[in-house]
Design a protein around this motif. Structure first.
Motif, PDB file in Angstrom:
ATOM      1  N   LYS A  97       0.823  -1.217   0.000  1.00  0.00           N
ATOM      2  CA  LYS A  97       0.000   0.000   0.000  1.00  0.00           C
ATOM      3  C   LYS A  97       0.854   1.263   0.000  1.00  0.00           C
ATOM      4  CE  LYS A  97      -4.081  -2.038   2.207  1.00  0.00           C
ATOM      5  NZ  LYS A  97      -5.101  -1.879   3.259  1.00  0.00           N
ATOM      6  N   LYS A  98       2.047   1.187   0.588  1.00  0.00           N
ATOM      7  CA  LYS A  98       2.938   2.345   0.601  1.00  0.00           C
ATOM      8  C   LYS A  98       3.352   2.718  -0.821  1.00  0.00           C
ATOM      9  CE  LYS A  98       4.960   1.120   5.095  1.00  0.00           C
ATOM     10  NZ  LYS A  98       6.224   0.733   5.770  1.00  0.00           N
ATOM     11  N   ILE A  99       3.452   1.717  -1.673  1.00  0.00           N
ATOM     12  CA  ILE A  99       3.798   1.970  -3.079  1.00  0.00           C
ATOM     13  C   ILE A  99       2.597   2.542  -3.822  1.00  0.00           C
ATOM     14  CG2 ILE A  99       4.549   0.894  -5.238  1.00  0.00           C
ATOM     15  CD1 ILE A  99       5.911  -1.251  -3.481  1.00  0.00           C
ATOM     16  N   LEU A 100       1.448   1.947  -3.603  1.00  0.00           N
ATOM     17  CA  LEU A 100       0.252   2.379  -4.330  1.00  0.00           C
ATOM     18  C   LEU A 100      -0.082   3.839  -4.053  1.00  0.00           C
ATOM     19  CD1 LEU A 100      -2.075  -0.748  -3.931  1.00  0.00           C
ATOM     20  CD2 LEU A 100      -0.389  -0.266  -5.713  1.00  0.00           C
ATOM     21  N   ARG A 101       0.146   4.304  -2.846  1.00  0.00           N
ATOM     22  CA  ARG A 101      -0.213   5.687  -2.534  1.00  0.00           C
ATOM     23  C   ARG A 101       0.735   6.694  -3.192  1.00  0.00           C
ATOM     24  NH1 ARG A 101       1.174   4.631   3.622  1.00  0.00           N
ATOM     25  NH2 ARG A 101      -0.730   3.433   3.313  1.00  0.00           N
ATOM     26  N   ARG A 102       1.846   6.212  -3.762  1.00  0.00           N
ATOM     27  CA  ARG A 102       2.773   7.075  -4.492  1.00  0.00           C
ATOM     28  C   ARG A 102       2.427   7.201  -5.979  1.00  0.00           C
ATOM     29  NH1 ARG A 102       6.861  10.016  -1.678  1.00  0.00           N
ATOM     30  NH2 ARG A 102       7.178   8.976   0.322  1.00  0.00           N
ATOM     31  N   THR A 121      -4.916 -12.465  -2.213  1.00  0.00           N
ATOM     32  CA  THR A 121      -5.785 -12.611  -3.379  1.00  0.00           C
ATOM     33  C   THR A 121      -5.775 -11.369  -4.260  1.00  0.00           C
ATOM     34  OG1 THR A 121      -7.731 -11.679  -2.273  1.00  0.00           O
ATOM     35  CG2 THR A 121      -7.329 -14.055  -1.984  1.00  0.00           C
ATOM     36  N   SER A 122      -6.400 -11.502  -5.415  1.00  0.00           N
ATOM     37  CA  SER A 122      -6.581 -10.363  -6.312  1.00  0.00           C
ATOM     38  C   SER A 122      -7.349  -9.249  -5.617  1.00  0.00           C
ATOM     39  CB  SER A 122      -7.354 -10.791  -7.563  1.00  0.00           C
ATOM     40  OG  SER A 122      -6.694 -11.805  -8.255  1.00  0.00           O
ATOM     41  N   GLU A 123      -8.301  -9.630  -4.777  1.00  0.00           N
ATOM     42  CA  GLU A 123      -9.144  -8.655  -4.105  1.00  0.00           C
ATOM     43  C   GLU A 123      -8.318  -7.715  -3.230  1.00  0.00           C
ATOM     44  OE1 GLU A 123     -12.747  -6.895  -4.044  1.00  0.00           O
ATOM     45  OE2 GLU A 123     -12.133  -8.650  -5.212  1.00  0.00           O
ATOM     46  N   PHE A 124      -7.250  -8.236  -2.659  1.00  0.00           N
ATOM     47  CA  PHE A 124      -6.367  -7.380  -1.858  1.00  0.00           C
ATOM     48  C   PHE A 124      -5.831  -6.231  -2.705  1.00  0.00           C
ATOM     49  CE2 PHE A 124      -1.887  -6.344  -1.096  1.00  0.00           C
ATOM     50  CZ  PHE A 124      -1.991  -5.701   0.131  1.00  0.00           C
ATOM     51  N   LEU A 125      -5.366  -6.550  -3.908  1.00  0.00           N
ATOM     52  CA  LEU A 125      -4.818  -5.516  -4.790  1.00  0.00           C
ATOM     53  C   LEU A 125      -5.900  -4.549  -5.254  1.00  0.00           C
ATOM     54  CD1 LEU A 125      -2.206  -7.159  -7.195  1.00  0.00           C
ATOM     55  CD2 LEU A 125      -1.835  -5.367  -5.513  1.00  0.00           C
ATOM     56  N   ILE A 126      -7.035  -5.088  -5.624  1.00  0.00           N
ATOM     57  CA  ILE A 126      -8.120  -4.238  -6.135  1.00  0.00           C
ATOM     58  C   ILE A 126      -8.611  -3.279  -5.051  1.00  0.00           C
ATOM     59  CG2 ILE A 126     -10.488  -4.271  -7.003  1.00  0.00           C
ATOM     60  CD1 ILE A 126      -9.768  -6.976  -8.357  1.00  0.00           C
ATOM     61  N   MET A 150      -5.908  -0.674  -4.135  1.00  0.00           N
ATOM     62  CA  MET A 150      -5.805   0.372  -5.148  1.00  0.00           C
ATOM     63  C   MET A 150      -6.940   1.381  -4.982  1.00  0.00           C
ATOM     64  SD  MET A 150      -3.664   1.119  -7.647  1.00  0.00           S
ATOM     65  CE  MET A 150      -2.976  -0.315  -8.476  1.00  0.00           C
ATOM     66  N   LYS A 151      -8.135   0.905  -4.660  1.00  0.00           N
ATOM     67  CA  LYS A 151      -9.262   1.820  -4.425  1.00  0.00           C
ATOM     68  C   LYS A 151      -8.961   2.771  -3.264  1.00  0.00           C
ATOM     69  CE  LYS A 151     -13.051  -1.142  -6.084  1.00  0.00           C
ATOM     70  NZ  LYS A 151     -14.220  -1.947  -5.644  1.00  0.00           N
ATOM     71  N   GLU A 152      -8.296   2.239  -2.243  1.00  0.00           N
ATOM     72  CA  GLU A 152      -7.992   3.041  -1.055  1.00  0.00           C
ATOM     73  C   GLU A 152      -6.861   4.034  -1.307  1.00  0.00           C
ATOM     74  OE1 GLU A 152      -7.038   0.399   2.131  1.00  0.00           O
ATOM     75  OE2 GLU A 152      -8.865  -0.796   1.879  1.00  0.00           O
ATOM     76  N   GLU A 153      -5.798   3.564  -1.943  1.00  0.00           N
ATOM     77  CA  GLU A 153      -4.571   4.361  -2.023  1.00  0.00           C
ATOM     78  C   GLU A 153      -4.425   5.132  -3.331  1.00  0.00           C
ATOM     79  OE1 GLU A 153      -2.999   4.589   0.628  1.00  0.00           O
ATOM     80  OE2 GLU A 153      -3.657   2.845   1.767  1.00  0.00           O
ATOM     81  N   ALA A 154      -5.066   4.661  -4.402  1.00  0.00           N
ATOM     82  CA  ALA A 154      -4.964   5.340  -5.705  1.00  0.00           C
ATOM     83  C   ALA A 154      -6.328   5.288  -6.396  1.00  0.00           C
ATOM     84  CB  ALA A 154      -3.886   4.681  -6.563  1.00  0.00           C
TER      85      ALA A 154
END
Length: 310
Positions: free
Chosen positions: A242-247, A268-273, A276-280
């Motif tokens: 998540k630290k990467i996604l928020r950048r 799972t895929s859901e973790f990434l999806i 991403m909704k939260e951080e980007a």
């Protein structure tokens, strides 16, 4: 692991070898759990060298019959037709992942091809030999979609995505990985393919301490994120991803794309999806890339997940 299932292993192995192209390929993927009693064995074809990986200790009967079957394969007409030279068992469960050569002599640094591109491997010294074969479709996708793009390759390892991007016409690739030795191998992979190294940067830094350098080389039209599941002292997937996604908002050019990968059976895929909704939230999930058919898994969420966002 059941010795009684080894005839199935060799039957499948021979069938896959017979139809394998003259490229590097996974021939048997027991870890996908489609083959009962063979869940901890895989086999890779490195264009003449056959690498059998054992991920769990087996009994003497299993090991003896495995070796006998491998030697029998080396004496077959198929082996001769495919110009086989070497068969190796790598004991991945043991300290240092030692290798035992059953047939021929091991070339520890072979050059192989995948989708027409060349890669230098390093066999027998590490658990991974320098190219993750289940990511073939991911590298193919990058090659097909990199033209005229500025590409950021995070956790670059030996720069497989970078090689694919430059081959696909990318203007520039920035590779970031704290393992400078891996980046050095990535540089050699580019040279093997006669690429213009001036188009490629290699940043041997901890990503989380280098956002300034990474941002300076941007903005990026395509960002590839392919982290390890866990790296002691530097990366814990569920916490640090998540630290990467928020950048991404400050790194990604307008209309840019992100190829986000995760290869942990527990994530799972859901973790990434959802992450991403939260951080980007400016990015939308578009599709999940298929995995190569030889990596079939009874649970797709336990296998490699490569997700496209834009």
């Amino acid at each position: 692991m059941q010795a009684s299932q080894l005839p199935l292993f060799f039957q499948h192995l021979r069938s896959e070898l017979a139809q394998a192209p003259n490229e590097v390929r996974r021939l048997f993927h027991g870890r996908g759990r489609h083959f009962e009693g063979l869940e901890q064995i895989t086999c890779d074809w490195l264009q003449g060298q056959l690498i059998i990986n054992l991920f769990k200790e087996v009994d003497e009967v299993f090991l003896s019959e495995l070796k006998q079957g491998a030697i029998a394969l080396s004496e077959s007409e198929l082996w001769s037709e495919k110009q086989g030279s070497t068969i190796v068992i790598q004991y991945r469960y043991a300290d240092g992942a030692p290798s035992e050569v059953l047939v021929g002599e091991l070339d520890v640094r072979p050059i192989v091809e995948e989708s027409g591109l060349k890669y230098q491997l390093d066999i027998g010294r590490n658990q991974n030999f320098g190219l993750f074969l289940d990511m073939r479709y991911g590298r193919d996708w990058v090659r097909e979609n990199a033209k005229y793009k500025n590409v950021l390759n995070l956790f670059a390892y030996t720069c497989g995505f970078s090689v694919a991007a430059i081959a696909g016409g990318a203007d520039k690739v920035v590779n970031v990985d704290m393992a400078r030795a891996s980046l050095a191998k990535g540089r050699e992979n580019h040279k093997l393919n006669d690429h213009n190294i001036n188009q490629v940067s290699f940043l041997g830094h901890d990503i989380f301490k280098s956002w300034g350098k990474i941002k300076k080389a941007g903005q990026y039209d395509l960002i590839v994120i392919d982290p390890p599941s866990f790296q002691k002292g530097s990366f814990a997937l569920t916490k640090d991803y998540k630290k990467i996604l928020r950048r991404l908002a400050e790194l990604l050019a307008p209309g840019g794309q992100v190829l986000a990968c995760v290869n942990s059976p527990s994530v799972t895929s859901e973790f990434l999806i959802e992450s991403m909704k939260e951080e980007a939230p400016q990015l939308t999930f578009r599709e999940r890339l298929d995995n190569p058919p030889e990596f079939m898994d009874v649970d797709s969420e336990a296998a490699l997940k490569v997700l496209l966002f834009s």
